[in-house]
Design a protein around this motif. Structure first.
Motif, PDB file in Angstrom:
ATOM      1  N   LEU A 528      65.146   8.003  62.965  1.00 37.60           N
ATOM      2  CA  LEU A 528      65.139   9.217  63.327  1.00 37.60           C
ATOM      3  C   LEU A 528      66.324   9.625  63.928  1.00 37.60           C
ATOM      4  O   LEU A 528      66.721  10.757  63.586  1.00 37.60           O
ATOM      5  CB  LEU A 528      64.035   9.353  64.212  1.00 37.60           C
ATOM      6  N   VAL A 529      67.113   8.819  64.548  1.00 33.96           N
ATOM      7  CA  VAL A 529      68.536   9.339  65.354  1.00 33.96           C
ATOM      8  C   VAL A 529      69.633   9.572  64.201  1.00 33.96           C
ATOM      9  O   VAL A 529      70.515  10.267  64.325  1.00 33.96           O
ATOM     10  CB  VAL A 529      68.648   8.268  66.397  1.00 33.96           C
ATOM     11  N   ALA A 530      69.324   8.498  63.281  1.00 35.35           N
ATOM     12  CA  ALA A 530      70.549   8.261  62.424  1.00 35.35           C
ATOM     13  C   ALA A 530      71.012   9.746  61.730  1.00 35.35           C
ATOM     14  O   ALA A 530      72.085  10.209  61.726  1.00 35.35           O
ATOM     15  CB  ALA A 530      70.697   7.139  61.598  1.00 35.35           C
ATOM     16  N   PRO A 531      70.009  10.443  60.932  1.00 30.77           N
ATOM     17  CA  PRO A 531      70.397  11.570  60.339  1.00 30.77           C
ATOM     18  C   PRO A 531      71.008  12.485  61.536  1.00 30.77           C
ATOM     19  O   PRO A 531      71.919  13.453  60.920  1.00 30.77           O
ATOM     20  CB  PRO A 531      69.025  12.111  59.648  1.00 30.77           C
ATOM     21  N   LYS A 532      70.622  12.559  62.743  1.00 32.15           N
ATOM     22  CA  LYS A 532      71.087  13.675  63.797  1.00 32.15           C
ATOM     23  C   LYS A 532      72.701  13.405  63.925  1.00 32.15           C
ATOM     24  O   LYS A 532      73.420  14.128  64.354  1.00 32.15           O
ATOM     25  CB  LYS A 532      70.200  13.498  64.953  1.00 32.15           C
ATOM     26  N   LEU A 533      73.083  12.203  63.859  1.00 28.17           N
ATOM     27  CA  LEU A 533      74.278  11.701  64.235  1.00 28.17           C
ATOM     28  C   LEU A 533      75.235  11.567  63.090  1.00 28.17           C
ATOM     29  O   LEU A 533      76.265  10.917  63.168  1.00 28.17           O
ATOM     30  CB  LEU A 533      74.195  10.414  65.207  1.00 28.17           C
ATOM     31  N   ASP A 534      74.551  11.826  61.791  1.00 33.53           N
ATOM     32  CA  ASP A 534      75.233  11.491  60.564  1.00 33.53           C
ATOM     33  C   ASP A 534      75.819  10.277  60.212  1.00 33.53           C
ATOM     34  O   ASP A 534      76.957   9.960  60.063  1.00 33.53           O
ATOM     35  CB  ASP A 534      76.542  12.688  60.825  1.00 33.53           C
ATOM     36  N   ALA A 535      74.724   9.480  60.551  1.00 36.05           N
ATOM     37  CA  ALA A 535      75.120   8.085  60.354  1.00 36.05           C
ATOM     38  C   ALA A 535      73.944   7.078  59.599  1.00 36.05           C
ATOM     39  O   ALA A 535      72.863   7.860  59.543  1.00 36.05           O
ATOM     40  CB  ALA A 535      75.248   7.280  61.924  1.00 36.05           C
ATOM     41  N   LYS A 536      74.155   5.798  59.255  1.00 29.25           N
ATOM     42  CA  LYS A 536      73.151   5.439  58.591  1.00 29.25           C
ATOM     43  C   LYS A 536      72.231   4.604  59.943  1.00 29.25           C
ATOM     44  O   LYS A 536      72.859   4.146  60.955  1.00 29.25           O
ATOM     45  CB  LYS A 536      73.627   3.953  57.856  1.00 29.25           C
ATOM     46  N   PRO A 537      70.951   4.136  59.763  1.00 26.64           N
ATOM     47  CA  PRO A 537      70.181   3.724  60.934  1.00 26.64           C
ATOM     48  C   PRO A 537      70.796   2.261  61.080  1.00 26.64           C
ATOM     49  O   PRO A 537      70.699   1.860  62.491  1.00 26.64           O
ATOM     50  CB  PRO A 537      68.813   3.303  60.150  1.00 26.64           C
ATOM     51  N   GLU A 538      71.488   1.517  60.322  1.00 24.66           N
ATOM     52  CA  GLU A 538      71.895   0.204  60.637  1.00 24.66           C
ATOM     53  C   GLU A 538      73.151   0.300  61.480  1.00 24.66           C
ATOM     54  O   GLU A 538      73.628  -0.606  62.188  1.00 24.66           O
ATOM     55  CB  GLU A 538      72.080  -0.583  59.599  1.00 24.66           C
ATOM     56  N   GLU A 539      73.870   1.487  61.826  1.00 21.78           N
ATOM     57  CA  GLU A 539      74.930   1.591  62.528  1.00 21.78           C
ATOM     58  C   GLU A 539      74.628   2.156  64.023  1.00 21.78           C
ATOM     59  O   GLU A 539      75.657   2.548  64.728  1.00 21.78           O
ATOM     60  CB  GLU A 539      75.803   2.754  61.993  1.00 21.78           C
ATOM     61  N   ILE A 540      73.335   2.368  64.134  1.00 17.85           N
ATOM     62  CA  ILE A 540      72.779   2.895  65.459  1.00 17.85           C
ATOM     63  C   ILE A 540      72.627   1.792  66.523  1.00 17.85           C
ATOM     64  O   ILE A 540      72.253   0.909  66.139  1.00 17.85           O
ATOM     65  CB  ILE A 540      71.483   3.556  65.471  1.00 17.85           C
ATOM     66  N   GLU A 541      73.080   1.879  67.755  1.00 17.41           N
ATOM     67  CA  GLU A 541      72.772   0.836  68.695  1.00 17.41           C
ATOM     68  C   GLU A 541      72.415   1.509  69.856  1.00 17.41           C
ATOM     69  O   GLU A 541      72.572   3.049  70.116  1.00 17.41           O
ATOM     70  CB  GLU A 541      74.116   0.302  69.112  1.00 17.41           C
ATOM     71  N   ALA A 542      71.923   1.091  71.065  1.00 13.78           N
ATOM     72  CA  ALA A 542      71.411   1.668  72.151  1.00 13.78           C
ATOM     73  C   ALA A 542      72.136   0.984  73.209  1.00 13.78           C
ATOM     74  O   ALA A 542      72.073  -0.159  73.494  1.00 13.78           O
ATOM     75  CB  ALA A 542      69.770   1.614  72.429  1.00 13.78           C
ATOM     76  N   VAL A 543      73.020   1.667  73.799  1.00 18.92           N
ATOM     77  CA  VAL A 543      73.906   1.282  74.979  1.00 18.92           C
ATOM     78  C   VAL A 543      73.622   2.144  76.331  1.00 18.92           C
ATOM     79  O   VAL A 543      74.001   3.531  76.175  1.00 18.92           O
ATOM     80  CB  VAL A 543      75.263   1.116  74.549  1.00 18.92           C
ATOM     81  N   ASP A 544      73.734   1.693  77.472  1.00 19.38           N
ATOM     82  CA  ASP A 544      73.791   2.402  78.697  1.00 19.38           C
ATOM     83  C   ASP A 544      73.087   3.541  78.724  1.00 19.38           C
ATOM     84  O   ASP A 544      73.841   4.665  79.101  1.00 19.38           O
ATOM     85  CB  ASP A 544      75.366   2.993  78.779  1.00 19.38           C
TER      86      ASP A 544
END
Lengths: 738, 204
Positions: A528-544
């Motif tokens: 869900l987050v990836a399209p909002k950030l203009d990225a692929k899902p596998e590029e998403i990470e959760a930090v801090d």
């Protein structure tokens, strides 16, 4: 799912940092509710009658007076009178009957009113005395096991060859230790006794059970009650100690459920302290005669032993596999004799077999050093090439660290040759241990809610090891959140199944399932987050606290913003781990070295621990705060069984004489000396992933303390616990024979 | 603590001992005083209670609480089963474990060894009444607990110890806290927790 791993050492945000246990405030303010603390409306109190004889047959039971006691609602007979096997009582305290009443006082009065006629039979309770056991017909061979470098010729009898070969090896040895050692049986003695509060909700049983086995006990209730496991919920938010004794529903759990069913009222049945000690868990004893042959350097070449002991009515002694312990010399023969006693059946006691193995064999290695007049440290070091677990290098490094921490080189003196201060002499001793600690099978359900809330559910339990906190840390690490943001739900058999907490299997098991479950949940969120950030899902990470494109803090959403994308529907993701599956997250197999410094008063026989050093590896350390606590705890339990703790039986009646807290001696706060814990976690260990820690630190204290006392006195106190009487007896014997 | 005053024995005029002596009451029944409203106790001059249940009032954590007890009922039973204050634990009946430690008029006692009737007219403080005290906070900060079953008794015992020895040394701590048993082996961390409170290290 991508290949799972932990962040490189030093890079994790939560894992590896000391985190206060999340249930700490509930425990320290009395808010935590244990099985004993569950009060249900209209609850009955149940108490049990134990047999007063060590060995007897029940001729008759008359409970009519008990039923007349005001307030008594139910009396259940648990043993059958008559002639058959079921009427035979094999240990003092074996359970005869249960009484449930409106008040605890009435239940006890009811128990006292039960009249039982016994035929008293001959008990046998002193397995240390092998000749007496043989005479009483209580012994039988437990087999033998031989490993020799040379093989017999084709026409040679194997046993005769072994006799001759061992005699030859001992003859050729530079030094032979011919010795006797022993370690008595001890009880688990959890401070919350075994028991449950059983409540029926229609046809369903809710058992508030004090258990190490939340997921595994519903079926144990169901079968004898004639229902199925899906109609039983086992609940245990907190357990007041188990140490290997609380895996079962037990006969008294089932009786409580039966009475609750029949009376239509909840029933609380917790064992009295004496029945707890007499019935609900003990560790097998071990005694050994051994001859050890070594060279001038103290390197052991041949081991020849005969050990015996008991686990109660069936007589299984300490396993052969731990004799000798960790060290496995090139030539060895070990024989075992089982001794049946009129004592309760043993249960798994923290690190089954290992503490006895260490106390029965690493004492002999120390006696090799004593006989040669050389440093025990050197003898242990020189024997490392023979360790059976391939960890010689780890032991060597841990020995160096431990020796530094206790100042071994400057404090050590040959056995019995130290300077005395009046009647006080001091000494050093060491021992080493090993354990598996691989993760058990574990499933969990991780939920991420649209408002940002995170929960995980699993049918696990926290024995006080800090499991709850570890789970929160693992999920928090995975989702880039603080541990406090994760709500951990354990202690209910309705949750996804997770293994019993035994054998140091929990931390690796629950870390596996929760790392997997939280990763899967994050992958759902990433879609869900990836399209909002203009990225692929596998590029998403959760930090801090943010969900972002990998390595790009400026392309991110806050955790709450990200979760809001869920709309109305929470994410639910399963995490699954099967014991033994290939993984980079966890592993098994640890070492560990402990060293003790003691002071012994030759006049009174009193042993005091001055300093105790424990160096322990456990792969990746999830929570150093609670990990250290585990090690402190293991050492302190070890001090208890080395110096204070034992069951005392009367030979004639078979009675367990000290089945109460005032005379079943445990260590107290003033008995522990200075304990130094070192978590051994070089990168080579960290990258192995999570490994269990519960058992290892409790293994070595017996041998380490025995060796320290021997180093102080120059005389071996052969049997644990080293009470003042045994210390004085050993000194007396040595002075007579010299 | 507002309403505790009226539960205390009257200070002026006579002591409890004088009262009992003067009334000719049986010495065995020292526990009775104001707060007992059982039918028998209500009779003037009589101090025999039971054997049936009687109503009493206890002052627990500053609150007046009513209970129905038999003469054999212990303070621990009343706390746990009538007030649902389950912090004090039944670990041993004879007080040898310290598991049921509570403060009675500020002094540590094992609630399992005190009859409920003996607690009438005295201030009972349980671990639940130590909410906000620096001692439980120090147990958390120093991880002075594992399974936690001995912890409430230990927390109360430490509170009582520090009331008496507010600047205790480590040696005094090691010598002075041996009435409580922990099976998991939390002593090393408890010693640190107590030292922390002495130093004012835990903000509670």
């Amino acid at each position: 799912m991508a290949e799972l791993s932990w962040p490189p050492q030093g890079k994790a945000a939560v894992v590896g940092k000391p985190v206060e246990r999340i249930d700490g405030p509930a425990k320290s303010t009395g808010a935590a509710k244990y099985a004993y603390d569950i009060n249900a409306k209209g609850m009955l109190f149940a108490r049990l009658l134990g047999c007063p004889h060590g060995h007897a047959r029940i001729k008759s039971i008359d409970a009519s007076a008990a039923r007349q006691v005001p307030g008594v609602r139910s009396v259940k007979i648990m043993k059958e009178p008559g002639k058959g096997r079921k009427s035979e009582v094999l240990w003092e305290g074996d359970l005869i009957a249960c009484v449930a009443a409106d008040s605890d006082g009435a239940a006890r009065e009811g128990v006292a009113a039960i009249r039982v006629e016994y035929e008293v039979l001959e008990p046998f309770v002193h397995e240390e005395f092998l000749a007496a056991a043989e005479q009483a017909g209580r012994t039988r061979s437990g087999g033998d096991n031989i490993k020799l470098q040379r093989e017999p010729g084709d026409d040679e009898d194997e046993d005769e060859f072994a006799d001759k070969e061992i005699a030859r090896l001992l003859e050729e040895a530079d030094v032979v230790v011919d010795a006797y050692y022993g370690i008595h049986s001890i009880c688990h003695c959890p401070l919350e006794p075994h028991g449950s509060t059983c409540v029926w909700e229609g046809d369903r049983l809710l058992a508030h059970l004090s258990t190490q086995n939340v997921s595994g006990t519903p079926g144990q209730f169901a079968s004898p009650l004639g229902i199925t496991a899906n109609d039983v919920t086992v609940h245990c938010d907190y357990i007041g100690g188990g140490f290997g004794s609380k895996f079962a529903a037990d006969s008294w759990g089932v009786v409580a459920a039966q009475i609750a069913k029949e009376t239509g009222r909840p029933v609380k049945l917790m064992l009295d302290r004496d029945l707890e000690l007499k019935n609900a868990g003990n560790r097998p004893s071990g005694f050994i005669r051994v001859r050890v042959g070594a060279d001038k350097q103290g390197v052991v070449n041949v081991w020849d032993s005969h050990h015996w002991g008991t686990n109660g009515p069936s007589g299984a002694p300490v396993s052969q596999g731990v004799i000798p312990y960790v060290f496995d010399p090139p030539n060895r023969r070990r024989r075992v004799t089982r001794v049946r006693t009129n004592t309760a059946p043993s249960r798994a006691w923290r690190a089954p077999n290992h503490p006895q193995g260490a106390a029965l064999s690493q004492t002999a290695y120390d006696d090799v050093a004593r006989k040669l007049g050389i440093d025990s440290y050197d003898v242990f070091m020189r024997n490392l090439p023979s360790v059976s677990n391939g960890k010689a290098d780890v032991y060597a490094e841990q020995m160096r660290i431990a020796a530094d921490l206790i100042n071994w080189k400057s404090k050590w003196h040959p056995h019995g040759k130290g300077e005395a201060r009046g009647s006080i002499v001091s000494g050093l001793g060491m021992a080493l241990h090993t354990w598996g600690g691989g993760g058990h099978s574990s499933s969990c359900l991780v939920k991420i809610h649209p408002d940002g809330g995170v929960e995980t559910f699993l049918g696990s339990q926290d024995l006080g090891t800090g499991t709850r906190t570890v789970i929160a840390m693992v999920v928090a690490e995975t989702l880039g959140l603080p541990p406090a943001a994760v709500k951990v739900h354990i202690g209910n058999s309705q949750y996804p199944q997770s293994g019993p907490s035994g054998g140091s299997t929990t931390v690796a098991g629950v870390s596996e399932s929760n790392r997997r479950g939280a990763t899967a949940a994050l992958e759902e969120l990433a879609k869900l987050v990836a399209p909002k950030l203009d990225a692929k899902p596998e590029e998403i990470e959760a930090v801090d606290g943010r969900v972002r494109v990998r390595g790009k803090p400026n392309r991110s959403l806050s955790w709450k913003e990200a979760c809001r994308l869920l709309g109305m529907k929470s994410i639910e993701a399963r995490g699954e781990f099967k014991r033994g599956q290939p993984t980079d997250l966890s592993s098994s197999g640890v070492a560990g070295v402990q060293m003790a410094e003691v002071e012994v008063d030759r006049a009174t026989g009193v042993v005091r621990v001055k300093k105790f050093v424990a160096v322990q590896d456990m792969g990746l350390v999830v929570n150093p705060l609670t990990a250290k606590s585990q090690i402190y705890g293991g050492v302190i339990m070890g001090i208890a069984y080395s110096l204070f703790e034992e069951r005392i039986f009367d030979a004639r009646t078979g009675k367990f004489l000290n089945a109460d807290m005032s005379s079943y001696n445990l260590a107290r706060l003033g008995d522990i000396g200075e304990i130094v814990v070192e978590l051994y976690e070089p990168e080579s260990e960290y990258r192995r992933g999570v490994i269990g820690l519960g058992e290892p630190p409790v293994i070595s204290p017996g041998a380490a303390l025995s060796n320290a006392v021997c180093n102080a006195l120059g005389v071996r106190v052969p049997v644990l616990p080293m009470t003042p009487q045994r210390v004085l007896a050993a000194l007396e014997k040595a002075s007579v024979s010299s | 603590m507002k309403d505790s005053k009226h539960l205390r024995p009257p200070k002026a005029g006579f002591s409890r001992r004088d009262f009992l002596k003067g009334s000719g009451a049986a010495a065995a029944a020292t526990a009775i005083g104001e707060g007992v409203s059982g039918a028998v106790a209500a009779e003037a001059g009589s101090s025999v209670v039971g054997p049936g249940p009687v109503s009493i009032a206890l002052n627990v954590n500053g609150q007046r609480r009513s209970a129905t007890v038999e003469p054999r009922t212990t303070l621990l039973e009343v706390l746990r089963y009538q007030f649902d204050l389950t912090g004090a634990k039944p670990i041993s009946e004879d007080g040898s474990s310290g598991g049921s430690t509570v403060l009675l008029d500020g002094k540590p006692v094992s609630a399992s060894t005190v009859l409920a009737l003996e607690a009438v007219g005295r201030e009972v403080r349980t671990v639940e009444g130590l909410h906000g005290d620096p001692v439980p906070a120090a147990f958390v900060a120093n991880d002075g607990q594992q399974c936690g079953f001995c912890t409430p008794g230990f927390v109360v015992a430490v509170r009582a110890f520090l009331d008496k020895h507010p600047s205790a040394s480590e040696a005094e701590i090691r010598a002075g806290l041996n009435g409580n048993i922990c099976r998991c082996g939390t002593y090393a961390n408890i010693i640190q927790a107590v030292l922390d409170v002495v130093k004012g290290g835990s903000d509670g």
